[in-house]
Design a protein around this motif. Structure first.
Motif, PDB file in Angstrom:
ATOM      1  N   LEU A 176       0.818  -1.214   0.000  1.00 18.42           N
ATOM      2  CA  LEU A 176       0.000   0.000   0.000  1.00 18.42           C
ATOM      3  C   LEU A 176       0.853   1.266   0.000  1.00 18.42           C
ATOM      4  N   LYS A 177       2.061   1.183   0.545  1.00 20.99           N
ATOM      5  CA  LYS A 177       2.958   2.341   0.538  1.00 20.99           C
ATOM      6  C   LYS A 177       3.334   2.761  -0.877  1.00 20.99           C
ATOM      7  N   THR A 178       3.295   1.823  -1.828  1.00 22.68           N
ATOM      8  CA  THR A 178       3.647   2.175  -3.202  1.00 22.68           C
ATOM      9  C   THR A 178       2.628   3.135  -3.806  1.00 22.68           C
ATOM     10  N   HIS A 179       1.428   3.173  -3.270  1.00 19.62           N
ATOM     11  CA  HIS A 179       0.383   4.054  -3.792  1.00 19.62           C
ATOM     12  C   HIS A 179       0.441   5.454  -3.174  1.00 19.62           C
ATOM     13  N   THR A 180       1.113   5.611  -2.047  1.00 18.20           N
ATOM     14  CA  THR A 180       1.138   6.912  -1.379  1.00 18.20           C
ATOM     15  C   THR A 180       2.178   7.847  -1.979  1.00 18.20           C
ATOM     16  N   GLY A 181       3.253   7.275  -2.525  1.00 19.48           N
ATOM     17  CA  GLY A 181       4.334   8.103  -3.060  1.00 19.48           C
ATOM     18  C   GLY A 181       5.239   8.671  -1.983  1.00 19.48           C
ATOM     19  N   LYS A 182       4.962   8.365  -0.723  1.00 24.78           N
ATOM     20  CA  LYS A 182       5.778   8.891   0.375  1.00 24.78           C
ATOM     21  C   LYS A 182       7.106   8.148   0.433  1.00 24.78           C
ATOM     22  N   LYS A 183       8.165   8.904   0.642  1.00 28.60           N
ATOM     23  CA  LYS A 183       9.508   8.335   0.776  1.00 28.60           C
ATOM     24  C   LYS A 183      10.197   9.014   1.963  1.00 28.60           C
ATOM     25  N   PRO A 184       9.905   8.544   3.176  1.00 30.35           N
ATOM     26  CA  PRO A 184      10.402   9.222   4.372  1.00 30.35           C
ATOM     27  C   PRO A 184      11.882   9.005   4.691  1.00 30.35           C
ATOM     28  N   PHE A 185      12.542   8.055   4.024  1.00 32.01           N
ATOM     29  CA  PHE A 185      13.946   7.775   4.330  1.00 32.01           C
ATOM     30  C   PHE A 185      14.829   8.452   3.288  1.00 32.01           C
ATOM     31  N   GLN A 186      15.475   9.551   3.707  1.00 35.82           N
ATOM     32  CA  GLN A 186      16.266  10.342   2.766  1.00 35.82           C
ATOM     33  C   GLN A 186      17.753  10.253   3.091  1.00 35.82           C
ATOM     34  N   CYS A 187      18.542  10.005   2.039  1.00 29.80           N
ATOM     35  CA  CYS A 187      19.991   9.937   2.176  1.00 29.80           C
ATOM     36  C   CYS A 187      20.540  11.358   2.254  1.00 29.80           C
ATOM     37  N   HIS A 188      21.342  11.631   3.256  1.00 24.90           N
ATOM     38  CA  HIS A 188      21.894  12.969   3.442  1.00 24.90           C
ATOM     39  C   HIS A 188      23.149  13.183   2.603  1.00 24.90           C
ATOM     40  N   GLN A 189      23.609  12.127   1.960  1.00 28.16           N
ATOM     41  CA  GLN A 189      24.808  12.252   1.136  1.00 28.16           C
ATOM     42  C   GLN A 189      24.486  12.538  -0.326  1.00 28.16           C
ATOM     43  N   CYS A 190      23.359  12.032  -0.819  1.00 27.40           N
ATOM     44  CA  CYS A 190      23.042  12.251  -2.233  1.00 27.40           C
ATOM     45  C   CYS A 190      21.589  12.678  -2.452  1.00 27.40           C
ATOM     46  N   ASP A 191      20.833  12.846  -1.386  1.00 30.17           N
ATOM     47  CA  ASP A 191      19.444  13.308  -1.429  1.00 30.17           C
ATOM     48  C   ASP A 191      18.455  12.353  -2.093  1.00 30.17           C
ATOM     49  N   LYS A 192      18.820  11.076  -2.314  1.00 33.04           N
ATOM     50  CA  LYS A 192      17.850  10.095  -2.788  1.00 33.04           C
ATOM     51  C   LYS A 192      16.917   9.750  -1.634  1.00 33.04           C
ATOM     52  N   SER A 193      15.678   9.425  -1.963  1.00 36.14           N
ATOM     53  CA  SER A 193      14.683   9.077  -0.941  1.00 36.14           C
ATOM     54  C   SER A 193      14.137   7.682  -1.200  1.00 36.14           C
ATOM     55  N   PHE A 194      13.684   7.034  -0.099  1.00 34.12           N
ATOM     56  CA  PHE A 194      13.211   5.654  -0.167  1.00 34.12           C
ATOM     57  C   PHE A 194      11.952   5.486   0.662  1.00 34.12           C
ATOM     58  N   SER A 195      11.076   4.594   0.193  1.00 31.26           N
ATOM     59  CA  SER A 195       9.829   4.313   0.896  1.00 31.26           C
ATOM     60  C   SER A 195      10.055   3.425   2.114  1.00 31.26           C
ATOM     61  N   TRP A 196      11.023   2.513   2.022  1.00 38.36           N
ATOM     62  CA  TRP A 196      11.256   1.540   3.077  1.00 38.36           C
ATOM     63  C   TRP A 196      12.655   1.664   3.651  1.00 38.36           C
ATOM     64  N   LYS A 197      12.744   1.448   4.946  1.00 38.09           N
ATOM     65  CA  LYS A 197      14.031   1.532   5.640  1.00 38.09           C
ATOM     66  C   LYS A 197      15.032   0.530   5.077  1.00 38.09           C
ATOM     67  N   SER A 198      14.572  -0.677   4.742  1.00 37.75           N
ATOM     68  CA  SER A 198      15.487  -1.697   4.222  1.00 37.75           C
ATOM     69  C   SER A 198      16.140  -1.241   2.915  1.00 37.75           C
ATOM     70  N   GLU A 199      15.380  -0.570   2.055  1.00 40.04           N
ATOM     71  CA  GLU A 199      15.959  -0.032   0.815  1.00 40.04           C
ATOM     72  C   GLU A 199      16.975   1.055   1.126  1.00 40.04           C
ATOM     73  N   PHE A 200      16.647   1.891   2.078  1.00 40.79           N
ATOM     74  CA  PHE A 200      17.526   2.986   2.470  1.00 40.79           C
ATOM     75  C   PHE A 200      18.844   2.454   3.026  1.00 40.79           C
ATOM     76  N   VAL A 201      18.762   1.462   3.907  1.00 41.43           N
ATOM     77  CA  VAL A 201      19.968   0.875   4.499  1.00 41.43           C
ATOM     78  C   VAL A 201      20.831   0.232   3.410  1.00 41.43           C
ATOM     79  N   ARG A 202      20.190  -0.479   2.495  1.00 40.87           N
ATOM     80  CA  ARG A 202      20.925  -1.091   1.381  1.00 40.87           C
ATOM     81  C   ARG A 202      21.597  -0.009   0.534  1.00 40.87           C
ATOM     82  N   HIS A 203      20.895   1.098   0.298  1.00 33.42           N
ATOM     83  CA  HIS A 203      21.465   2.202  -0.472  1.00 33.42           C
ATOM     84  C   HIS A 203      22.700   2.787   0.206  1.00 33.42           C
ATOM     85  N   LEU A 204      22.651   2.902   1.518  1.00 29.23           N
ATOM     86  CA  LEU A 204      23.787   3.494   2.245  1.00 29.23           C
ATOM     87  C   LEU A 204      25.093   2.765   1.967  1.00 29.23           C
ATOM     88  N   THR A 205      25.007   1.479   1.650  1.00 25.86           N
ATOM     89  CA  THR A 205      26.236   0.725   1.370  1.00 25.86           C
ATOM     90  C   THR A 205      26.926   1.224   0.103  1.00 25.86           C
TER      91      THR A 205
END
Length: 121
Positions: free
Chosen positions: A84-113
């Motif tokens: 259901l989060k895919t329908h909201t468009g909300k991406k509360p997890f934002q990378c402070h190094q490149c400003d990319k945003s993610f809907s899920w924490k797991s995606e954000f953590v994976r991105h940080l690598t």
């Protein structure tokens, strides 16, 4: 309304009270970790019958839950809620190094690598 007099079984680990021996015994499995409900197809065990029932949808491929915004169906409520989060468009997890945003924490953590050379922080 219960007066409390009919609560005959008391858990000595969390002080919950039960009127029925069966309910009390089911409750005890939350403390012992005893898993008495076994899947006949893969021998996985569960402490609650409801957890076994939910697990069985893995084998039956049953997907009784449907998204109210699209045609997708799901076996588990937790997966539907994530979808259901895919329908909201909300991406509360934002990378402070490149400003990319993610809907899920797991995606954000994976991105940080990508910023740490493959090591999670």
């Amino acid at each position: 309304m219960h007066s409390g007099e009919d609560l005959l079984f008391q858990c000595n680990q969390c002080d919950k009270n039960f009127s029925w021996k069966g309910d009390f015994e089911k409750h005890l499995t939350t403390h012992t970790g005893k898993k008495v409900h076994k899947c006949s197809q893969c021998n996985q065990s569960f402490n609650k019958k409801s957890n076994l029932t939910r697990h069985l949808t893995v084998h039956t491929r049953e997907k009784p839950l449907q998204c109210n915004q699209c045609e997708k169906t799901f076996s588990l409520n937790s997966v539907l809620e994530k979808h259901l989060k895919t329908h909201t468009g909300k991406k509360p997890f934002q990378c402070h190094q490149c400003d990319k945003s993610f809907s899920w924490k797991s995606e954000f953590v994976r991105h940080l690598t990508t910023h740490t050379g493959g090591k999670s922080t």
